[in-house]
Design an enzyme around this catalytic site. Structure first.
Site, short mmCIF file in Angstrom:
data_model
loop_
_atom_site.label_atom_id
_atom_site.label_comp_id
_atom_site.label_asym_id
_atom_site.label_seq_id
_atom_site.Cartn_x
_atom_site.Cartn_y
_atom_site.Cartn_z
N LYS A 33 47.66 20.82 43.64
CA LYS A 33 47.57 21.98 42.75
C LYS A 33 48.96 22.30 42.20
CE LYS A 33 47.08 26.51 44.06
NZ LYS A 33 47.92 27.42 43.27
N LYS A 62 45.45 29.92 35.14
CA LYS A 62 44.69 31.18 35.01
C LYS A 62 44.77 31.76 33.61
CE LYS A 62 45.32 32.53 39.88
NZ LYS A 62 46.35 31.60 40.34
N ASP A 65 43.17 35.19 27.37
CA ASP A 65 43.66 35.61 26.05
C ASP A 65 42.44 35.68 25.12
OD1 ASP A 65 45.30 36.04 23.73
OD2 ASP A 65 46.94 35.00 24.75
N THR A 120 42.67 38.12 44.82
CA THR A 120 42.61 38.69 46.17
C THR A 120 43.71 39.73 46.39
OG1 THR A 120 43.75 36.69 46.86
CG2 THR A 120 41.41 36.82 47.38
O1 C5P Z 1 50.52 28.70 51.17
P1 C5P Z 1 49.06 29.07 51.02
O2 C5P Z 1 48.12 28.15 51.78
O3 C5P Z 1 48.80 30.52 51.31
O4 C5P Z 1 48.77 28.80 49.47
C1 C5P Z 1 47.56 29.11 48.87
C2 C5P Z 1 47.62 28.81 47.41
O5 C5P Z 1 46.45 29.30 46.78
C3 C5P Z 1 48.79 29.44 46.66
O6 C5P Z 1 49.17 28.55 45.60
C4 C5P Z 1 48.21 30.73 46.10
O7 C5P Z 1 48.85 31.15 44.92
C5 C5P Z 1 46.78 30.28 45.81
N1 C5P Z 1 45.79 31.35 45.76
C6 C5P Z 1 45.54 32.21 46.83
N2 C5P Z 1 44.59 33.19 46.72
C7 C5P Z 1 43.88 33.33 45.59
C8 C5P Z 1 44.11 32.48 44.52
C9 C5P Z 1 45.08 31.49 44.64
O8 C5P Z 1 46.16 32.08 47.88
N3 C5P Z 1 42.95 34.25 45.53
#
Ligand code: C5P
Length: 233
Positions: A33, A62, A65, A120
């Protein structure tokens, strides 16, 4: 597309992400990602380079627009040959339909398109105060999932806790891509509602997005393989 682990490469430079990806010398190249930080730092070439190394890519920008702008931006992203892209369902049905049009290549193929429902980081209080949305959060998330499905999107990003409900409402084929994954004994960091890869598998997530449990591990390859063993195998 099947179940897989997507590694959140939250690095700020090409150098850092290449030095991380160079550790993965095995046959299976992780699904990666790329988020705003890396994309804005390095530009679209970072996508081409990582793709050239054999990785599938979820480009997490994300978009939100007016429909025409999103349609044109999606056409550019589609040309980068990414595998998954996303947008905010809050941009409405017209924006999501325009995004799909922009993404679709002349030969009819296109990357998967998934929607962010409510971030979230938004809670009930801030949603009511700042967005004037007064329904319960769970209903709002489910409604956004439903309008995304009706617009023709392929799935949503959601908490693993919501994955089963999304599948009940929108069907098993509607993808749930779930961050917030931690090993049972691991540090939760800033994630509050977490699941292990094995639990996410049981609940029916289609893809788990895992960042720091892999990127910050002493042995990132072993941590990745453990995620795959728990979630996929
Ligand atoms: O390091 P970690 O496992 O927490 O990373 C989770 C990834 O998923 C990060 O890139 C974060 O920005 C993304 N993300 C998230 N919660 C969301 C949407 C995206 O943690 N609701």
């Amino acid at each position: 597309m099947g179940k897989d682990v997507i590694v959140a490469c939250d690095f700020s430079s090409a150098e850092a992400v290449y030095s991380f990806l160079d550790k993965f010398t095995g046959e299976k190249k992780p699904f990666v990602k790329i988020g705003m930080e890396l994309f804005y730092a390095e530009g679209p070439d970072i996508v081409r380079q990582i793709k050239k190394r054999g990785h599938r890519i979820f480009l997490d920008l994300k978009l939100h627009d007016i429909p025409n702008t999103v349609k044109k931006a999606m056409a550019v992203l589609s040309g980068l040959d990414v595998d998954i892209v996303n947008l905010h369902a809050a941009g409405t049905t017209a924006m999501m339909e325009a995004a799909l049009e922009g993404l679709t290549r002349p030969d009819g193929t296109r990357p998967l398109l998934i929607a962010v429902t409510q971030l979230t980081s938004t809670d009930q209080e801030s949603m009511e105060r700042d967005l004037l949305i007064h329904e319960p959060m769970a209903d709002v998330v489910m409604h956004y999932a439903e309008i995304a499905k009706n617009a023709g999107l392929d799935g949503v990003v959601c908490s693993p806790m919501e994955a089963a409900a999304v599948h009940d409402r929108c069907g098993k084929g509607f993808l749930t891509v779930t961050p917030g994954v931690r090993f049972a004994e691991g540090d939760r960091g800033d994630q509050k509602r977490v699941m292990t890869p094995a639990e996410a598998k049981k609940i029916g997530s289609d893809y788990i997005v895992v960042g720091r449990p892999i990127t910050a591990a002493a042995d990132p390859v072993a941590a990745y393989e453990r995620c795959v063993a728990e979630f996929v195998d």
